[in-house]
Design an enzyme around this catalytic site. Structure first.
Site, PDB file in Angstrom:
ATOM      1  N   CYS A 113     -10.876 -32.242  24.563  1.00 16.22           N
ATOM      2  CA  CYS A 113     -11.816 -32.931  23.661  1.00 16.22           C
ATOM      3  C   CYS A 113     -13.177 -33.158  24.315  1.00 16.22           C
ATOM      4  O   CYS A 113     -14.198 -33.226  23.634  1.00 16.22           O
ATOM      5  CB  CYS A 113     -11.238 -34.257  23.193  1.00 16.22           C
ATOM      6  SG  CYS A 113      -9.745 -34.048  22.211  1.00 16.22           S
ATOM      7  N   HIS A 255     -16.905 -39.168  19.991  1.00 13.20           N
ATOM      8  CA  HIS A 255     -15.802 -38.247  19.715  1.00 13.20           C
ATOM      9  C   HIS A 255     -14.920 -38.894  18.656  1.00 13.20           C
ATOM     10  O   HIS A 255     -14.577 -40.070  18.761  1.00 13.20           O
ATOM     11  CB  HIS A 255     -15.021 -38.002  21.007  1.00 13.20           C
ATOM     12  CG  HIS A 255     -13.744 -37.253  20.795  1.00 13.20           C
ATOM     13  ND1 HIS A 255     -13.686 -36.121  20.008  1.00 13.20           N
ATOM     14  CD2 HIS A 255     -12.478 -37.471  21.255  1.00 13.20           C
ATOM     15  CE1 HIS A 255     -12.438 -35.681  20.005  1.00 13.20           C
ATOM     16  NE2 HIS A 255     -11.694 -36.481  20.744  1.00 13.20           N
ATOM     17  N   ASN A 285      -9.214 -35.398  14.337  1.00 11.40           N
ATOM     18  CA  ASN A 285      -9.697 -35.062  15.676  1.00 11.40           C
ATOM     19  C   ASN A 285      -9.777 -33.537  15.809  1.00 11.40           C
ATOM     20  O   ASN A 285      -8.756 -32.860  15.874  1.00 11.40           O
ATOM     21  CB  ASN A 285      -8.739 -35.652  16.714  1.00 11.40           C
ATOM     22  CG  ASN A 285      -9.179 -35.386  18.142  1.00 11.40           C
ATOM     23  OD1 ASN A 285     -10.089 -34.596  18.383  1.00 11.40           O
ATOM     24  ND2 ASN A 285      -8.523 -36.032  19.088  1.00 11.40           N
TER      25      ASN A 285
END
Ligand code: COA
Length: 328
Positions: A113, A255, A285
């Site tokens: 990520c 994020h 996500n």
């Protein structure tokens, strides 16, 4: 003095939408649980022909178009992904071919990520040193290929998509563009989120879920706590490094992993929630794609105006984490 400006942004999301209600039909879960625990309402799922390189090429073309830069002018393509098309060659090389970036070097980086912030940080070095002029940084993921669709604690979180930025060299003494980037890792925490083995192509998926070894395994609760701690720390470091206080921040692009993680960090940073860009409800996500998709949407929505001071922050498997400050 060379600065690294973001000259253009682009994103691409697959058409197929998987809602929480769809997941209710296949798992012991509920829209209410997912929405309140994560902020996610729906996510996108890549079509059979859509691998990370395909999504990335779409996002890249849009970023080049908005930067008004031709693919042939690119010096480097950095593709941030943890779901590459194949083990090698790099997925970046497929993108290079697809968009016709005939004069660039192309490579992948893996920081899960955190990939996009790592990618920006690499691009920053090439540009500020004067070595290169135009760098394309892309985050692209087909997470749907590596989640266990029978594991309700992880599969509800992830989605597919791609986002890209074109970074360009500018010679000026004005503080603008990417002011600083701050990246960290702690391999001692590698078991918090991991995929023992993975290849991002459709054929590794099965009708009833992916083979276990290809799936994301995660200790959700422990990850949540460390994510809040590390992102808060690194944001404070980034602000201090640039001599900024929280009031100087115009926009935070975090994020998009879990709305509750974002809320907890923003509360600790004491930044008003109105200054935070959120799109997790639409996409879940999307790992390395999450921040560039959000930046592109914020830009197209008019939330990023000239002079805007933007703070971005991330945490991901590794454990990896980071932050960056950008002046538009
Ligand atoms: N639907 C319904 N119930 C669920 C569920 C789902 N999709 N997933 C888990 N549960 C259950 C658990 O089985 C548990 O039940 P129990 O109390 O009977 O054992 C209960 O909900 C609470 O589980 P817990 O794991 O403590 O929930 P949580 O509040 O920590 O939320 C996450 C779980 C995964 C949403 C949360 O931990 C999280 O988002 N962590 C960060 C993950 C992340 O973002 N990783 C990527 C970082 S880049």
């Amino acid at each position: 003095m060379f600065r690294a400006e973001i000259a253009g942004t682009g994103s691409y999301l697959p058409e197929k939408i998987l809602t929480n209600f769809d997941l209710e039909k296949q798992l012991d879960t509920s829209d209410e649980w997912i929405r309140t625990r994560t902020g996610i309402v729906e996510r996108r799922i890549a079509g059979k022909e859509e691998s990370s390189s395909v999504l990335a090429a779409h996002a890249a073309r849009k970023a080049l178009e908005s930067a008004k830069i031709k693919a042939e002018e690119l010096d480097i393509i950095i593709l941030c992904t943890s779901t590459p098309d194949v083990l090698f060659p790099s997925t970046a090389c497929f993108v290079q071919k697809e968009i016709g970036a005939t004069h660039s070097a192309a490579f992948d980086i893996s920081a899960v990520c955190s990939g996009f912030v790592y990618g920006l940080s690499i691009a920053e070095q090439y540009i500020k040193s004067g070595r290169y002029r135009h760098v394309l940084v892309i985050g692209s993921e087909v997470n749907s290929r590596i989640v266990d669709w029978t594991d309700r604690s992880t599969c509800i979180l992830f989605g597919d998509g791609a986002g890209a930025v074109v970074m360009t060299r500018k010679e000026t003494t004005e503080p603008c563009g990417l002011l600083s980037s701050h990246i960290y890792s702690d391999g001692n925490l590698s078991s918090l989120i991991e995929v023992p083995k993975a290849i991002g192509r459709a054929e590794v998926s099965t009708e009833n879920g992916n083979p276990e070894k290809f799936c994301i395994k995660m200790s959700g609760n422990a990850t949540f706590k460390v994510a809040v701690k590390r992102m808060t720390e690194v944001c404070l470091e980034a602000l201090e490094y640039n001599g900024l206080c929280r009031e100087d921040v115009d926009l935070v692009v975090p994020h998009q992993a879990n709305k509750r993680i974002i809320d907890a960090v923003i509360k600790r940073l004491q930044i008003p929630f109105e200054k935070v860009f959120i799109n997790i409800h639409k996409y879940g996500n999307t790992s390395a794609a999450s921040i560039p998709i959000a930046i592109d949407e914020a830009k197209r929505a008019g939330r990023i105006q000239p002079g805007c001071r933007m703070l971005i922050m991330v945490v991901g498997a590794g454990l990896t984490w980071g932050a960056a400050v950008i002046r538009w």
